[in-house]
Design a protein around this motif. Structure first.
Motif, mmCIF file in Angstrom:
data_model
loop_
_atom_site.group_PDB
_atom_site.id
_atom_site.type_symbol
_atom_site.label_atom_id
_atom_site.label_comp_id
_atom_site.label_asym_id
_atom_site.label_seq_id
_atom_site.Cartn_x
_atom_site.Cartn_y
_atom_site.Cartn_z
ATOM 1 N N PHE A 32 77.489 92.725 16.487
ATOM 2 C CA PHE A 32 76.099 92.585 16.084
ATOM 3 C C PHE A 32 75.228 92.703 17.321
ATOM 4 O O PHE A 32 75.652 92.353 18.424
ATOM 5 N N LEU A 33 74.006 93.157 17.122
ATOM 6 C CA LEU A 33 73.099 93.329 18.257
ATOM 7 C C LEU A 33 72.276 92.072 18.495
ATOM 8 O O LEU A 33 71.510 91.639 17.628
ATOM 9 N N ALA A 34 72.428 91.503 19.670
ATOM 10 C CA ALA A 34 71.513 90.492 20.183
ATOM 11 C C ALA A 34 70.567 91.206 21.142
ATOM 12 O O ALA A 34 70.813 92.357 21.537
ATOM 13 N N PRO A 35 69.439 90.595 21.517
ATOM 14 C CA PRO A 35 68.491 91.275 22.412
ATOM 15 C C PRO A 35 69.141 91.847 23.669
ATOM 16 O O PRO A 35 68.838 92.973 24.071
ATOM 17 N N GLY A 36 70.056 91.095 24.284
ATOM 18 C CA GLY A 36 70.694 91.590 25.496
ATOM 19 C C GLY A 36 71.496 92.863 25.259
ATOM 20 O O GLY A 36 71.603 93.721 26.151
ATOM 21 N N ASP A 37 72.082 93.008 24.056
ATOM 22 C CA ASP A 37 72.815 94.227 23.729
ATOM 23 C C ASP A 37 71.871 95.424 23.645
ATOM 24 O O ASP A 37 72.182 96.508 24.141
ATOM 25 N N PHE A 38 70.735 95.222 23.018
ATOM 26 C CA PHE A 38 69.744 96.293 22.902
ATOM 27 C C PHE A 38 69.277 96.730 24.288
ATOM 28 O O PHE A 38 69.146 97.925 24.569
ATOM 29 N N TRP A 39 69.040 95.757 25.172
ATOM 30 C CA TRP A 39 68.608 96.091 26.534
ATOM 31 C C TRP A 39 69.633 96.979 27.224
ATOM 32 O O TRP A 39 69.279 97.958 27.887
ATOM 33 N N ALA A 96 75.063 88.477 23.841
ATOM 34 C CA ALA A 96 75.096 89.830 24.400
ATOM 35 C C ALA A 96 76.487 90.166 24.897
ATOM 36 O O ALA A 96 77.095 89.402 25.653
ATOM 37 N N SER A 97 77.015 91.312 24.466
ATOM 38 C CA SER A 97 78.339 91.722 24.920
ATOM 39 C C SER A 97 78.450 93.224 25.127
ATOM 40 O O SER A 97 79.513 93.717 25.498
ATOM 41 N N ASP A 100 77.133 97.374 13.470
ATOM 42 C CA ASP A 100 76.341 96.862 14.582
ATOM 43 C C ASP A 100 74.885 96.585 14.191
ATOM 44 O O ASP A 100 73.954 97.105 14.810
ATOM 45 N N PRO A 101 74.646 95.769 13.157
ATOM 46 C CA PRO A 101 73.267 95.447 12.759
ATOM 47 C C PRO A 101 72.627 94.451 13.723
ATOM 48 O O PRO A 101 73.265 93.927 14.635
ATOM 49 N N TYR A 102 71.342 94.177 13.482
ATOM 50 C CA TYR A 102 70.545 93.302 14.344
ATOM 51 C C TYR A 102 70.667 91.850 13.868
ATOM 52 O O TYR A 102 70.511 91.555 12.675
ATOM 53 N N LEU A 103 70.880 90.933 14.793
ATOM 54 C CA LEU A 103 70.893 89.510 14.469
ATOM 55 C C LEU A 103 69.467 89.006 14.278
ATOM 56 O O LEU A 103 68.559 89.369 15.040
#
Length: 813
Positions: free
Chosen positions: A215-222, A449-450, A511-514
């Motif tokens: 899943f996407l956390a903000p840090g993943d998007f960055w 974030a991972s 990989d949706p958004y949290l």
């Protein structure tokens, strides 16, 4: 010599009689005839497109109170001026580059005149309707009254409709309005209760350690999109999020806490209610949470302004005339923020003529420096289908507002580099997929974030046989032609506005958004059952791109970006060097099943839609973004050195007065030249003279914030009163004056010249005596000076080969 001076004044006055013609005041009135309610004309395209016979439940209660608005189109001259200004604002070589105007300046230049607004207001009141307000841009009059009064006034019928279990009302036929102003009307809105739907798609609640999903956390998007979050944070920027429900700010704070973002406060979060009653609408709350949380996730220090529509009296969350589009209008009319994100929409056919009203709003937003980000839709290439449809029956369609050229349409992509993970909601019960090289394989309960690097993408299309349509919207508009800036490799030569413009991750299955909503995130991003709440859809792209725009605004120190589409396509043309876009490769599509024999689905056809291709395509546009590279490329665009000129309008109480205006010269992009100023009235016959002080400005030194000023003086001619028989002697005085000049200037001796002058004075004295005493009973006639009205003085500024002008309006009362 005193007598000579007095005579000179009298002669000047006499010579002035009949010497100046009247200059017609400049008028913006467009309704020139009387408004006659018996002479009406049909306003085509104003019947609601969804008011169809198969859904009709009969007439609406005539006593029901409803509110509506008449929207006026710009005149041809106003539209041409606006189009030109919009082009110049996006042209780095223009002196108007990124020089935005205010809402009140827009109203003055592109609104209806006060006289026209008064005529329509009086007509509405004569029909028994209430005039509730006139919009700030002076292009709309809001009214209210009973259904019966509205039907009578607009020569239409309002019926009830039941569509997919929802109750609505709408006007069943086009409205008709007095012919005196019907052609000035762009549309009449508010006569229906169809509200646009959110484009969010919830993902099934699962735990990552069971499903093997990410899943996407903000840090993943960055990380994935290379957001320079340590360099640019959105500080000093603001984003308007558009909605139609109240929210729980505690959910936002939980998301922000889990993401390491600042909590909501008066300095970074604001709510603006637009009409109606503030109501929590469960069908809209998930969309609001996503938009508010993820716009802030990308731009953590930006101020978020939530502009939401209340539910109108007698309405409900699903049956309302006051909706998210009213909130969008408010954000534009009041210039709430330079960036606007709206995650709602509908297909062009379902909105009818209202699409053109939306475009007029979007153009106002752009000219004020506002950028609008909107989703391309979630039903693939068949945007008119419902959220539960499993096969397309209405043909190819695109979403609005994304299809409007003044809006940036955000499509959907799906990560494909980690294809071993679950897809289409069919995750294995065991057997976690390999994480390397894209995921670390573990994450904390807080940041989550991972992601390790960019993950290759494909077109988002989770549509499965028998399941609901679930794919990125895209295709060609049936309303808007091809904008001049929409060019480049892959752009179809179809003469139509193509969407989307860009794409970002949108799959709810992969990989949706949290997000954090009611009952979510009780343990980090997990709920009490240890599940994640996550969402997808192109709704996620609109607010995340809005956050990216805030970073660009910060990096470029801009007060606004306006329509960013010209810049996006220009930068994409050089993507091989700036690497601002991830070109999403061939192999994907937004095709969805269609019913054979239906629109755009000939017999034997099983699906409709478009395929991805190299560079631009109608599924993911120009591709997804490498944000750091995009910002660098954006900052590399250097506008030309230039200057601008502006002036304030002026008013004098009566003819004979002098109006003044401050003329401001502003240096742009390091301009240091000398600017020479001249002025001239709009007509040689106008009884106005003008002058400037100083007439030259050296912009290399002594400027204040890059500006210098000069004073424009505009002198009017006073009215003159004299006996009427004096005017009949005006010609004689002219001839005598000529003789007088000949005596004074001719080749005669000094002695004879003075004798001639003495003789002339004797004649004048005699005539004055006759005029004063020999014209008993003669009337006094007023000779008009500068007539009351509005006049234009043009100020021209020149530096070398560069010339700019500004028009200053002078009003004589």
């Amino acid at each position: 010599m005193r007598m000579f001076a007095r005579v000179a004044v009298i002669l000047a006055a006499v010579f002035a009689v009949g010497g100046y013609g009247k200059s017609a005041p400049i008028s913006g009135d467009r309704i020139l005839g009387a408004v006659d309610s018996t002479q009406v004309a049909r306003v085509r395209g104003t019947a609601h497109p969804r008011a169809r016979a198969q859904y009709d439940q009969g007439r609406t209660d005539p006593s029901l109170t409803i509110s509506g608005a008449i929207t006026f189109r710009l005149s041809a001259a106003q539209q041409a001026e606006l189009d030109q200004l919009l082009r110049e604002q996006q042209n780095p070589r223009s002196s108007n580059y990124h020089r935005w105007i205010t809402p009140d300046q827009y109203a003055a230049r592109f609104g209806m005149s006060s006289n026209d607004l008064q005529k329509v207001s009086s007509w509405l009141q004569a029909q028994g309707l209430n005039v509730d307000s006139i919009s700030r841009n002076r292009n709309e009059i809001s009214f209210s009254g009973s259904v019966g009064q509205v039907e009578y006034a607009f020569k239409t019928e309002i019926h009830n409709y039941t569509i997919r279990g929802e109750q609505h009302f709408a006007n069943a036929m086009d409205v008709s309005l007095p012919a005196a102003f019907s052609q000035q009307v762009l549309g009449v809105r508010g006569l229906d209760s169809f509200a646009p739907k959110p484009r969010v798609q919830p993902a099934p609640r699962v735990t990552s350690n069971i499903s093997g999903n990410h899943f996407l956390a903000p840090g993943d998007f960055w990380t994935i999109y290379n957001v320079p979050h340590t360099t640019y944070t959105g500080a000093g920027q603001s984003i308007a999020i558009i909605g139609q429900t109240t929210i729980n700010t505690s959910d936002l704070d939980t998301f922000r806490t889990n993401s390491g973002l600042p909590l909501t406060s008066a300095s970074n979060f604001q709510q603006v209610q637009v009409g109606g009653t503030a109501t929590l609408c469960s069908g809209d709350q998930g969309e609001a949470d996503l938009d508010l949380e993820w716009s802030n996730a990308v731009a953590p220090q930006a101020k978020i302004i939530y502009v939401f529509a209340g539910v109108n009296s007698g309405g409900s969350c699903t049956n309302r005339s006051n909706n998210v589009f009213d909130a969008l209008q408010d954000a534009i009319l009041n210039n709430r923020a330079p960036i606007i994100s709206i995650s709602y929409g509908n297909c062009e056919a379902n909105l009818g003529s209202f699409v053109m009203t939306l475009q007029q709003w979007a153009q106002q937003a752009n000219v004020q420096g506002q950028t609008i980000s909107g989703p391309s839709g979630d039903q693939g290439a068949a945007d008119c289908e419902s959220a539960t449809a499993t096969s397309a029956t209405h043909g190819l369609a695109v979403d609005v507002p994304a299809a409007i050229p003044e809006v940036t349409g955000v499509g959907g992509s799906e990560f494909t580099g980690d294809t071993s993970q679950c897809a289409n909601n069919s995750c294995p019960a065991s057997g976690s997929p390999a994480d390397s090289p894209y995921w670390s394989g573990s994450s904390s309960l807080t940041s989550g974030a991972s992601a390790l690097t960019y993950i290759p993408e494909t077109t988002w299309n989770d549509t499965t046989s028998g399941g609901p349509l679930s794919s990125t919207g895209g295709g060609a508009s049936s309303v808007f032609g091809k904008p001049s800036w929409q060019t480049g490799s892959g752009v179809p030569a179809d003469g139509k506005r193509d969407v989307p413009d860009i794409a970002l991750n949108a799959s709810p299955a992969h990989d949706p958004y949290l997000t954090c909503g009611p009952g979510d995130c009780t343990n980090g991003f997990r709920d009490a059952s240890n599940n994640y709440a996550a969402v997808g859809g192109t709704s996620a792209g609109a607010p995340t791109f809005a956050g990216i725009l805030a970073l660009i605004n910060e990096a470029t120190s801009s007060s606004g970006l306006g329509n960013v589409n010209p810049m996006l396509y220009s930068l994409a043309a050089n993507n091989s060097s700036n690497h601002a876009f991830h070109d999403i490769p061939t192999g994907g599509n937004n095709k969805v099943p269609c019913t054979s024999g239906s629109t755009n689905c000939p017999s034997g056809t099983t699906s409709i839609g478009f395929s991805s291709g190299t560079d631009y395509d109608q599924t993911t546009g120009l591709g997804s973004l490498n944000v750091a590279n995009l910002i660098t490329a954006w900052m590399g665009v250097t506008p030309s050195t230039d200057f601008s000129i502006s002036g304030a309008n002026s008013t004098v109480a009566a003819a004979g007065g002098t109006g003044t205006s401050t003329i401001t010269i502003t240096a742009l992009n390091g301009f240091t030249g000398t600017v020479n100023l001249t002025c001239s009235p709009s007509s040689a016959t106008a009884q106005i003279t003008c002058s400037l002080n100083p007439t030259s400005l050296d912009m290399s030194t002594g400027t204040t914030n890059g500006t210098k000023t000069a004073t424009l003086s505009m002198v009017t001619v006073a009215d003159l009163q004299m006996p009427s028989h004096w005017q009949r002697r005006g010609t004689w005085f002219g001839a005598t004056g000529g003789l007088f000049a000949a005596v004074l200037l001719g080749g005669v001796s000094s002695r004879r010249r003075w004798l001639g002058l003495l003789g002339f004075f004797v004649v004048v004295v005699v005539l004055v005596g006759v005029a004063c005493g020999g014209g008993g009973g003669s009337s006094v006639k007023k000779t008009q000076g500068t007539p009351a009205g509005s006049y234009t003085v043009t100020v021209t500024a020149t530096s070398g080969s560069t010339t700019h002008t500004t028009n200053v309006s002078l009003t004589v009362q």
